[in-house]
Design a protein around this motif. Structure first.
Motif, PDB file in Angstrom:
ATOM      1  N   LYS A  33      15.652  10.256   5.279  1.00 55.41           N
ATOM      2  CA  LYS A  33      15.061   9.638   4.076  1.00 55.41           C
ATOM      3  C   LYS A  33      14.294  10.688   3.250  1.00 55.41           C
ATOM      4  O   LYS A  33      13.791  11.672   3.809  1.00 55.41           O
ATOM      5  N   MET A  34      14.242  10.451   1.944  1.00 56.66           N
ATOM      6  CA  MET A  34      13.460  11.331   1.072  1.00 56.66           C
ATOM      7  C   MET A  34      11.987  11.116   1.412  1.00 56.66           C
ATOM      8  O   MET A  34      11.518   9.982   1.467  1.00 56.66           O
ATOM      9  N   HIS A  81       7.034  -2.002  11.028  1.00 55.27           N
ATOM     10  CA  HIS A  81       5.592  -2.262  10.949  1.00 55.27           C
ATOM     11  C   HIS A  81       5.313  -3.704  10.511  1.00 55.27           C
ATOM     12  O   HIS A  81       4.336  -4.313  10.933  1.00 55.27           O
ATOM     13  N   HIS A 141      -5.082   5.410   6.201  1.00 53.89           N
ATOM     14  CA  HIS A 141      -3.803   5.691   6.879  1.00 53.89           C
ATOM     15  C   HIS A 141      -3.442   7.174   6.744  1.00 53.89           C
ATOM     16  O   HIS A 141      -2.860   7.761   7.649  1.00 53.89           O
ATOM     17  N   GLY A 199      11.687   8.356  -4.200  1.00 51.56           N
ATOM     18  CA  GLY A 199      11.939   7.340  -3.173  1.00 51.56           C
ATOM     19  C   GLY A 199      10.834   6.297  -3.162  1.00 51.56           C
ATOM     20  O   GLY A 199      11.102   5.094  -3.158  1.00 51.56           O
ATOM     21  N   ASN A 200       9.574   6.744  -3.183  1.00 46.71           N
ATOM     22  CA  ASN A 200       8.441   5.805  -3.225  1.00 46.71           C
ATOM     23  C   ASN A 200       8.548   4.919  -4.470  1.00 46.71           C
ATOM     24  O   ASN A 200       8.264   3.722  -4.415  1.00 46.71           O
ATOM     25  N   GLY A 226      18.244   0.741  -3.063  1.00 47.75           N
ATOM     26  CA  GLY A 226      17.138   1.706  -3.190  1.00 47.75           C
ATOM     27  C   GLY A 226      16.064   1.590  -2.131  1.00 47.75           C
ATOM     28  O   GLY A 226      15.022   2.233  -2.232  1.00 47.75           O
ATOM     29  N   GLY A 248       0.819  -1.209   0.000  1.00 50.50           N
ATOM     30  CA  GLY A 248       0.000   0.000   0.000  1.00 50.50           C
ATOM     31  C   GLY A 248       0.851   1.256   0.000  1.00 50.50           C
ATOM     32  O   GLY A 248       2.017   1.232   0.415  1.00 50.50           O
ATOM     33  N   ILE A 249       0.259   2.321  -0.503  1.00 50.39           N
ATOM     34  CA  ILE A 249       0.931   3.627  -0.512  1.00 50.39           C
ATOM     35  C   ILE A 249      -0.080   4.661  -0.047  1.00 50.39           C
ATOM     36  O   ILE A 249      -1.255   4.622  -0.431  1.00 50.39           O
ATOM     37  N   PRO A 307       6.090  -6.281  -0.400  1.00 51.44           N
ATOM     38  CA  PRO A 307       7.229  -5.494  -0.881  1.00 51.44           C
ATOM     39  C   PRO A 307       7.127  -4.036  -0.405  1.00 51.44           C
ATOM     40  O   PRO A 307       6.137  -3.355  -0.686  1.00 51.44           O
ATOM     41  N   VAL A 308       8.126  -3.583   0.335  1.00 56.39           N
ATOM     42  CA  VAL A 308       8.124  -2.214   0.876  1.00 56.39           C
ATOM     43  C   VAL A 308       9.555  -1.685   0.949  1.00 56.39           C
ATOM     44  O   VAL A 308      10.510  -2.445   0.808  1.00 56.39           O
ATOM     45  N   GLY A 309       9.684  -0.378   1.214  1.00 57.17           N
ATOM     46  CA  GLY A 309      10.982   0.213   1.493  1.00 57.17           C
ATOM     47  C   GLY A 309      11.374  -0.084   2.939  1.00 57.17           C
ATOM     48  O   GLY A 309      10.559  -0.598   3.726  1.00 57.17           O
ATOM     49  N   GLU A 310      12.605   0.276   3.258  1.00 60.16           N
ATOM     50  CA  GLU A 310      13.157  -0.098   4.572  1.00 60.16           C
ATOM     51  C   GLU A 310      12.384   0.499   5.762  1.00 60.16           C
ATOM     52  O   GLU A 310      12.293  -0.122   6.820  1.00 60.16           O
ATOM     53  N   ASP A 311      11.801   1.680   5.564  1.00 57.43           N
ATOM     54  CA  ASP A 311      11.128   2.344   6.693  1.00 57.43           C
ATOM     55  C   ASP A 311       9.900   1.588   7.206  1.00 57.43           C
ATOM     56  O   ASP A 311       9.382   1.894   8.276  1.00 57.43           O
ATOM     57  N   ARG A 366      16.119   2.743   0.722  1.00 61.34           N
ATOM     58  CA  ARG A 366      16.036   3.988   1.482  1.00 61.34           C
ATOM     59  C   ARG A 366      16.709   5.097   0.676  1.00 61.34           C
ATOM     60  O   ARG A 366      17.911   5.354   0.818  1.00 61.34           O
ATOM     61  N   ILE A 367      15.940   5.721  -0.192  1.00 60.44           N
ATOM     62  CA  ILE A 367      16.452   6.854  -0.966  1.00 60.44           C
ATOM     63  C   ILE A 367      16.449   8.056  -0.021  1.00 60.44           C
ATOM     64  O   ILE A 367      15.473   8.288   0.691  1.00 60.44           O
TER      65      ILE A 367
HETATM   66  P1  TYM Z   1       4.299   5.315   2.395  1.00 60.81           P
HETATM   67  O1  TYM Z   1       3.086   5.814   1.721  1.00 60.81           O
HETATM   68  O2  TYM Z   1       5.017   6.208   3.332  1.00 60.81           O
HETATM   69  O3  TYM Z   1       5.340   4.828   1.311  1.00 60.81           O
HETATM   70  C1  TYM Z   1       4.980   3.937   0.264  1.00 60.81           C
HETATM   71  C2  TYM Z   1       6.136   2.986  -0.055  1.00 60.81           C
HETATM   72  O4  TYM Z   1       7.299   3.753  -0.418  1.00 60.81           O
HETATM   73  C3  TYM Z   1       8.405   3.350   0.392  1.00 60.81           C
HETATM   74  N1  TYM Z   1       9.254   4.523   0.614  1.00 60.81           N
HETATM   75  C4  TYM Z   1      10.553   4.589   0.296  1.00 60.81           C
HETATM   76  N2  TYM Z   1      11.389   3.695  -0.257  1.00 60.81           N
HETATM   77  C5  TYM Z   1      12.671   4.082  -0.451  1.00 60.81           C
HETATM   78  N3  TYM Z   1      13.137   5.314  -0.127  1.00 60.81           N
HETATM   79  C6  TYM Z   1      12.336   6.242   0.429  1.00 60.81           C
HETATM   80  N4  TYM Z   1      12.801   7.454   0.737  1.00 60.81           N
HETATM   81  C7  TYM Z   1      10.968   5.898   0.663  1.00 60.81           C
HETATM   82  N5  TYM Z   1       9.916   6.570   1.191  1.00 60.81           N
HETATM   83  C8  TYM Z   1       8.876   5.716   1.155  1.00 60.81           C
HETATM   84  C9  TYM Z   1       7.779   2.835   1.689  1.00 60.81           C
HETATM   85  O5  TYM Z   1       8.650   1.985   2.392  1.00 60.81           O
HETATM   86  C10 TYM Z   1       6.548   2.139   1.173  1.00 60.81           C
HETATM   87  O6  TYM Z   1       6.854   0.832   0.746  1.00 60.81           O
HETATM   88  N6  TYM Z   1       2.531   2.339   6.052  1.00 60.81           N
HETATM   89  C11 TYM Z   1       2.800   2.442   4.634  1.00 60.81           C
HETATM   90  C12 TYM Z   1       1.574   2.231   3.794  1.00 60.81           C
HETATM   91  C13 TYM Z   1       0.844   0.950   4.053  1.00 60.81           C
HETATM   92  C14 TYM Z   1       1.254  -0.351   3.673  1.00 60.81           C
HETATM   93  C15 TYM Z   1       0.205  -1.210   4.063  1.00 60.81           C
HETATM   94  C16 TYM Z   1       2.405  -0.844   3.041  1.00 60.81           C
HETATM   95  C17 TYM Z   1      -0.382   0.847   4.639  1.00 60.81           C
HETATM   96  N7  TYM Z   1      -0.771  -0.454   4.649  1.00 60.81           N
HETATM   97  C18 TYM Z   1       0.286  -2.583   3.860  1.00 60.81           C
HETATM   98  C19 TYM Z   1       2.464  -2.219   2.836  1.00 60.81           C
HETATM   99  C20 TYM Z   1       1.432  -3.069   3.241  1.00 60.81           C
HETATM  100  C21 TYM Z   1       3.337   3.838   4.311  1.00 60.81           C
HETATM  101  O7  TYM Z   1       3.110   4.771   5.034  1.00 60.81           O
HETATM  102  O8  TYM Z   1       3.991   3.932   3.130  1.00 60.81           O
END
Ligand code: TYM
Length: 329
Positions: free
Chosen positions: A193-194, A151, A43, A17-18, A181, A7-8, A143-147, A183-184
């Motif tokens: 982080k970006m 969670h 969210h 970054g996203n 990538g 999710g995003i 699949p998600v970014g490091e942040d 954590r951009i």
């Molecule tokens: P969100 O909306 O902050 O970010 C969406 C996705 O982008 C990744 N991301 C990054 N990756 C690399 N470098 C960066 N600077 C960077 N900034 C953001 C995040 O890791 C993410 O994968 N809680 C989540 C949303 C969510 C979710 C879910 C994700 C809600 N339910 C279920 C996965 C499964 C969030 O706030 O992502």
């Protein structure tokens, strides 16, 4: 075939970054797996949102998912608030979460620095809602970014806790974080982080920034004074970040880029990084423009919500039964 969920938040235009940390990888996964991609608007309201802007951001995020290559015939694309099972299971998972473990989430700590009177309760209970998103679909991989790693660990704990306390119904998901990538970093402070919510517009590249803006932002990215293009995250975080971005956008390895720029300065390097970013984002932006005002977008989201609801409701019923909610039917 695995089930994938991610999710995003529609809390502003997505950043590079996203895209590089998450969205880009979604596109490859849909070829083999059963994928759910969600616009997590519930969210987003854990922090204040302007009503009209939120609506616009939801639509824009849907168009960006599609423009970046999500194929609605292969993946289920939907809006979280249009599938009510998410908040319903979210509530149930809040009741198996401990306040202590929620207060330990770094994202909660970072966003609640103004004090407990100044932040919503939703910000604290954000992770059980995220767990609900994932667990409703018997998700194998997220699949998600490091942040998001912390969670995801909590999601796994909640699934295991629910399974052992009530009934063994949830699949315990694995997290998938890209090797490069994940954590951009911010272009202005490469130790952070970006982020799309950064007040300094120069610190991030939005996926919809035009060519001129991208070039300007990359040229003003903070580096260092030694003039050597080398990947050293500790001592040269700005250059390391640009090398990461360049490497993912071109598919060239970081050592080969270090070699290519051995005798060149930051000026040439930044110009080429900027061109690579423009080349990556331009085709997405062109498709985005075609999609944003089309009726096709609504049809896709309607179908997505219907499909997601079907699966999610089945799981919700199982969870209610396991906890003893409602009546036996
Ligand atoms: P969100 O909306 O902050 O970010 C969406 C996705 O982008 C990744 N991301 C990054 N990756 C690399 N470098 C960066 N600077 C960077 N900034 C953001 C995040 O890791 C993410 O994968 N809680 C989540 C949303 C969510 C979710 C879910 C994700 C809600 N339910 C279920 C996965 C499964 C969030 O706030 O992502």
């Amino acid at each position: 075939m695995s089930t994938i969920f991610s999710g995003i938040q529609p809390s502003g235009t997505l950043t590079l970054g996203n895209y590089l940390g998450a969205m880009k990888h979604f596109v490859d996964l849909q070829e083999e797996d059963n994928c759910y991609f969600c616009i997590v608007d519930e969210h987003a309201i854990t922090v204040p949102q302007d009503r009209l802007k939120l609506r616009e951001n939801i639509r824009s995020l849907a168009a960006l998912y599609l423009a970046s290559g999500i194929d609605p015939d292969k993946s289920t694309l939907f809006i979280q608030s249009e599938v009510s099972a998410h908040t319903q299971l979210g509530w149930m998972l809040q009741c198996v979460s401990y306040i202590g473990e929620l207060e330990r989430m770094t994202q909660f700590k970072d966003k609640s620095t103004v004090g407990k009177e100044g932040v919503s309760a939703g910000l604290l209970t954000y992770p059980p809602l995220m767990a609900s998103d994932i667990l409703l679909y018997q998700t194998d991989i997220v699949p998600v970014g490091e942040d998001q790693k912390q969670h995801l660990e909590l999601t796994r704990n909640l699934a295991q806790r629910f399974n052992s306390k009530f009934n063994d119904i949830f699949t315990v998901p694995e997290v998938s974080i890209p090797k490069v990538g994940a954590r951009i970093m911010s272009l202005q402070d490469p130790t952070k982080k970006m982020s799309k919510s950064d007040e300094n517009q120069k610190s991030f590249i939005s996926m919809l920034d035009d060519e001129k803006k991208i070039i300007k932002k990359i040229k003003s990215a903070v580096t260092d004074s030694d003039g050597i293009v080398k990947y050293d995250k500790e001592n040269k975080p700005g250059v390391a970040n640009l090398l990461t971005i360049y490497s993912i956008c071109t598919g060239k390895s970081i050592p080969s880029l270090e070699e290519e720029y051995k005798n060149k300065g930051y000026g040439d390097f930044k110009q080429d990084v900027a061109e690579a970013v423009v080349k990556t984002l331009k085709p997405i932006q062109e498709r985005y423009e075609e999609l944003i005002h089309s009726d096709q977008l609504d049809e896709i989201l309607d179908k997505g919500a219907e499909k997601a609801s079907f699966t999610a409701n089945k799981m919700l019923q199982k969870a209610k039964k396991a906890m003893g909610l409602g009546r036996v039917k």
